[in-house]
Design a protein around this motif. Structure first.
Motif, short mmCIF file in Angstrom:
data_model
loop_
_atom_site.label_atom_id
_atom_site.label_comp_id
_atom_site.label_asym_id
_atom_site.label_seq_id
_atom_site.Cartn_x
_atom_site.Cartn_y
_atom_site.Cartn_z
N LEU A 195 136.05 -17.97 -33.28
CA LEU A 195 136.53 -18.18 -31.92
C LEU A 195 136.84 -16.90 -31.15
CD1 LEU A 195 138.81 -21.30 -32.56
CD2 LEU A 195 136.35 -21.20 -32.03
N THR A 196 136.45 -15.77 -31.74
CA THR A 196 136.55 -14.50 -31.03
C THR A 196 135.18 -13.81 -31.04
OG1 THR A 196 137.26 -13.33 -33.04
CG2 THR A 196 138.97 -14.17 -31.58
N PRO A 197 134.72 -13.35 -29.88
CA PRO A 197 133.40 -12.70 -29.83
C PRO A 197 133.44 -11.30 -30.42
CG PRO A 197 134.41 -12.65 -27.67
CD PRO A 197 135.34 -13.44 -28.54
N ILE A 206 130.03 -18.96 -28.63
CA ILE A 206 131.18 -19.80 -29.02
C ILE A 206 131.15 -21.12 -28.25
CG2 ILE A 206 133.70 -19.95 -28.98
CD1 ILE A 206 133.73 -16.88 -29.37
N ALA A 207 130.85 -21.04 -26.95
CA ALA A 207 130.77 -22.26 -26.14
C ALA A 207 129.60 -23.13 -26.58
CB ALA A 207 130.63 -21.89 -24.67
N ALA A 208 128.45 -22.50 -26.88
CA ALA A 208 127.27 -23.26 -27.30
C ALA A 208 127.50 -23.98 -28.62
CB ALA A 208 126.06 -22.32 -27.43
N ASN A 209 128.37 -23.44 -29.46
CA ASN A 209 128.69 -24.07 -30.74
C ASN A 209 129.83 -25.07 -30.64
OD1 ASN A 209 126.75 -22.64 -32.37
ND2 ASN A 209 128.03 -20.82 -32.13
N GLY A 210 130.24 -25.38 -29.41
CA GLY A 210 131.26 -26.41 -29.20
C GLY A 210 132.68 -25.90 -29.23
N GLY A 211 132.88 -24.59 -29.31
CA GLY A 211 134.23 -24.05 -29.35
C GLY A 211 135.01 -24.46 -30.58
N VAL A 212 134.29 -24.69 -31.68
CA VAL A 212 134.94 -25.10 -32.93
C VAL A 212 134.50 -24.19 -34.06
CG1 VAL A 212 135.13 -27.52 -32.24
CG2 VAL A 212 133.09 -26.74 -33.46
N VAL A 213 135.17 -24.29 -35.19
CA VAL A 213 134.80 -23.53 -36.37
C VAL A 213 133.79 -24.34 -37.19
CG1 VAL A 213 136.99 -22.32 -36.44
CG2 VAL A 213 136.73 -24.44 -37.73
N ALA A 214 133.11 -23.68 -38.11
CA ALA A 214 132.05 -24.33 -38.88
C ALA A 214 132.57 -25.50 -39.71
CB ALA A 214 131.34 -23.31 -39.76
N ALA A 246 120.64 -29.46 -39.94
CA ALA A 246 122.01 -29.98 -39.82
C ALA A 246 123.03 -28.84 -39.75
CB ALA A 246 122.33 -30.90 -40.99
N PHE A 247 122.67 -27.69 -40.35
CA PHE A 247 123.58 -26.54 -40.36
C PHE A 247 123.02 -25.46 -39.43
CE2 PHE A 247 124.15 -28.51 -44.62
CZ PHE A 247 125.46 -28.90 -44.48
N THR A 248 123.06 -25.74 -38.15
CA THR A 248 122.57 -24.82 -37.13
C THR A 248 123.74 -24.17 -36.41
OG1 THR A 248 120.51 -26.07 -36.81
CG2 THR A 248 121.21 -24.63 -35.01
N TRP A 249 123.63 -22.86 -36.16
CA TRP A 249 124.68 -22.14 -35.45
C TRP A 249 124.03 -21.14 -34.50
CZ3 TRP A 249 129.44 -23.99 -35.99
CH2 TRP A 249 130.50 -23.31 -35.37
N VAL A 250 124.57 -21.06 -33.29
CA VAL A 250 124.02 -20.17 -32.28
C VAL A 250 124.67 -18.79 -32.39
CG1 VAL A 250 123.71 -19.76 -29.81
CG2 VAL A 250 123.50 -22.09 -30.72
N VAL A 251 123.84 -17.78 -32.50
CA VAL A 251 124.29 -16.39 -32.56
C VAL A 251 123.37 -15.56 -31.67
CG1 VAL A 251 124.61 -14.36 -34.02
CG2 VAL A 251 125.20 -16.62 -34.90
N GLY A 252 123.93 -14.80 -30.76
CA GLY A 252 123.12 -13.99 -29.88
C GLY A 252 122.19 -14.81 -29.01
N GLY A 253 122.61 -16.04 -28.70
CA GLY A 253 121.79 -16.91 -27.86
C GLY A 253 120.64 -17.58 -28.59
N GLN A 254 120.55 -17.41 -29.90
CA GLN A 254 119.47 -18.03 -30.69
C GLN A 254 120.06 -18.97 -31.73
OE1 GLN A 254 116.20 -15.45 -32.00
NE2 GLN A 254 117.18 -13.75 -30.92
N ASP A 265 129.39 -18.68 -42.25
CA ASP A 265 130.51 -17.74 -42.23
C ASP A 265 130.00 -16.30 -42.38
OD1 ASP A 265 132.20 -19.96 -42.25
OD2 ASP A 265 132.68 -19.80 -44.38
N GLU A 266 129.20 -16.09 -43.39
CA GLU A 266 128.75 -14.74 -43.72
C GLU A 266 127.86 -14.16 -42.61
OE1 GLU A 266 126.52 -12.40 -47.40
OE2 GLU A 266 127.47 -14.36 -47.75
N PHE A 267 127.01 -15.01 -42.04
CA PHE A 267 126.08 -14.53 -41.01
C PHE A 267 126.81 -14.17 -39.72
CE2 PHE A 267 122.67 -15.00 -37.83
CZ PHE A 267 121.71 -14.16 -38.38
N VAL A 268 127.78 -14.99 -39.35
CA VAL A 268 128.56 -14.68 -38.14
C VAL A 268 129.33 -13.37 -38.34
CG1 VAL A 268 130.45 -15.43 -36.65
CG2 VAL A 268 128.71 -17.07 -37.38
N GLN A 269 129.88 -13.17 -39.53
CA GLN A 269 130.57 -11.92 -39.81
C GLN A 269 129.62 -10.74 -39.71
OE1 GLN A 269 134.19 -11.80 -40.81
NE2 GLN A 269 133.59 -9.93 -39.75
N LEU A 270 128.41 -10.91 -40.23
CA LEU A 270 127.38 -9.88 -40.12
C LEU A 270 127.07 -9.56 -38.67
CD1 LEU A 270 125.00 -8.11 -41.25
CD2 LEU A 270 123.62 -10.19 -41.13
N ALA A 271 126.90 -10.61 -37.86
CA ALA A 271 126.56 -10.43 -36.45
C ALA A 271 127.65 -9.66 -35.70
CB ALA A 271 126.32 -11.78 -35.78
#
Length: 287
Positions: A195-197, A206-214, A246-254, A265-271
């Motif tokens: 929830l922090t960019p 964060i908005a594209a992912n619904g403003g929620v955690v995984a 089913a396990f899709t997450w938006v990062v960098g607009g993709q 978790d790990e990929f968002v931390q990497l990003a």
């Protein structure tokens, strides 16, 4: 080439984990390469693992068995004094030695749970019996400020048997979870993570992912790990197993697809920490 591994004890062996790399004599520290690497994946525990863990044979050098490519191959990691790390390359059967190209490999190390990885180099140190131009042993030396600390190490790319693998580890033995290669982050940390960019992870993501955690978005979904994706299948950027829509997450607009929430978790931390290590979503496809 595979050959049977002779089980001999070695001095200074400390239960730890490592990823591929090597040395001729004392390794030195290179200039950091332009692209950083994905965060580490906890390695399997060695012979002291508790009942019920994914079992392994006793190690030859008193180190810890490290899975490579979801058990496609293995390695044995040994931490020695003065920051020295030895890594022995093994086959699907960890009693067999496997040779790889005798080329130096870039690596990254950081304090366990910390940020800001430091680059260092592993060099090949062939063992007796290794073929010319090949090695089954790599030796590296941690940056001086990390000696004696619990560390996380990542090798972004190593080629074994014609395939490229990312190998990550921590210096403390960690049980190998059946649900996926990454441990679940704690609740407070999860909120801060999602929830922090930061880096390539933006407020728009964060908005594209619904403003929620995984853990909220994927609650009730069961991960299915397929270690043999077919050509054209999307693969998880962390485990390289078959990804699930089913396990899709938006990062960098993709939109990236994963095998399970811990890999998200790990990929968002990497990003956030190492944005140059994130490739376009379309690159994570089985060739």
């Amino acid at each position: 080439m595979l050959r049977t591994l002779r089980l001999l004890a070695a001095p200074f062996a400390i239960g730890a984990v490592v990823a591929l790399a090597g040395c001729n004599g004392s390794p030195d520290t290179p200039a950091p390469p332009p692209a950083a690497a994905p965060g580490p994946t906890p390695a399997k525990p060695g012979p002291d693992a508790k009942a019920g863990d994914h079992g392994h044979k006793p190690t030859a050098h008193g180190g810890t068995i490290v899975p490579i490519g979801r058990d496609n191959y293995h390695g044995e990691a040994v931490f020695e004094k003065d920051g020295v790390i030895r890594f022995y390359t093994l086959g699907p059967d960890e009693a067999k030695v496997v040779e790889v190209e005798a080329e130096p490999l870039n690596a990254y190390a950081k304090p366990e749970g910390g940020a800001g990885a430091t680059a260092f180099l592993f060099r090949a140190e062939p063992q007796p019996g290794d073929s010319p131009g090949k090695t089954s042993q790599f030796v590296g030396k941690l940056p001086r400020d990390l000696w004696g600390k619990q560390v996380e190490v990542t090798i972004p790319s190593v080629r074994i048997g014609g395939e490229r693998f990312r190998v990550g580890f921590t210096s403390a033995p960690v049980a190998h979870p059946e649900a996926g290669p990454a441990a679940k982050v704690l609740d407070a940390d999860e909120k801060a993570l999602y929830l922090t960019p930061g880096g390539k992870y933006t407020a728009a993501d964060i908005a594209a992912n619904g403003g929620v955690v995984a853990s909220v978005k994927f609650k009730g979904l069961k991960a299915q790990h397929d270690a043999k994706p077919r050509a054209g299948d999307r693969v998880c950027p962390i485990s390289m197993t078959k990804a699930s829509p089913a396990f899709t997450w938006v990062v960098g607009g993709q939109a990236y697809q994963f095998c399970c929430p811990p890999c998200v978790d790990e990929f968002v931390q990497l990003a956030k920490d190492e944005p140059d290590g994130v490739r376009p979503a379309g690159d994570y496809t089985k060739k």
